[in-house]
Design a protein around this motif. Structure first.
Motif: not given
Length: 134
Positions: A25-52
Motif C-alpha cells: 500500500l503506497i500513499g500519502e502520510q496519514g491517508c489510511g494505509k496502516t488502518m487498511i492493513a490492520n483491518h485486513i489483518m485482524y478481521n475476516g479470513k485472517y482473524k485466527e492467523w498469527t500476526k507479526r
C-alpha cells in the motif's frame, strides 16, 4: 466490535493479497494505509492467523511455520544506504519465492509513504500497485 467500513480499496487489497500472498500500500502520510492493513489483518479470513509486525530486515531470517500474517509498516522510513536497498529487495524476492503463494500459509502486507518510494528510487508498475490518497 469492528466499525471499519469495507471500501472498494480494502476489498481490492484483500483480493490481491489472497491472489499473490503480498500487497504493498503506497500513499500519502496519514491517508489510511496502516488502518487498511490492520483491518485486513485482524478481521475476516485472517482473524485466527498469527500476526507479526516486523522490520524489513527480519525477512532474511524469518521462517514462518504456521498461518502467519506479516506486516511491515512504513517501509524504508528513515535513511537507507543504496546497497541496503538492493539487499532488502533481494531478501524480499527470496522470501516471496520461498513462502508467499506456495502453501498459502503466509501473507505479507507492506505500507510505504509515496514520498519515501520516490526518494529511494524504486520504480513499480502502476498497474500492479494499490495506491491510497487522502
Amino acid at each position: 466490535m469492528d466499525y471499519f467500513v469495507k471500501t472498494r480499496l480494502s476489498k481490492a487489497c484483500s483480493n490481491i493479497l489472497e491472489e499473490r500472498g503480498m500487497e504493498v500500500l503506497i500513499g500519502e502520510q496519514g491517508c489510511g494505509k496502516t488502518m487498511i492493513a490492520n483491518h485486513i489483518m485482524y478481521n475476516g479470513k485472517y482473524k485466527e492467523w498469527t500476526k507479526r509486525d516486523i522490520q524489513s530486515e527480519e525477512l532474511e531470517t524469518l521462517i514462518p511455520n504456521e498461518k502467519t500474517f506479516l506486516h511491515i509498516d512504513d517501509l524504508f522510513d528513515g535513511y537507507l544506504y543504496q546497497e541496503e536497498k538492493y539487499k532488502w529487495w533481494d531478501s524480499l524476492f527470496q522470501f516471496h519465492s520461498r513462502y508467499l503463494g506456495k502453501n498459502g500459509l503466509v501473507r505479507l502486507i507492506i505500507t510505504v509513504k509515496d514520498t519515501v518510494m520516490k526518494k529511494v528510487g524504486v520504480f513499480i508498475n502502476e498497474d500492479r500497485v494499490t495506491k491510497r490518497s487522502s
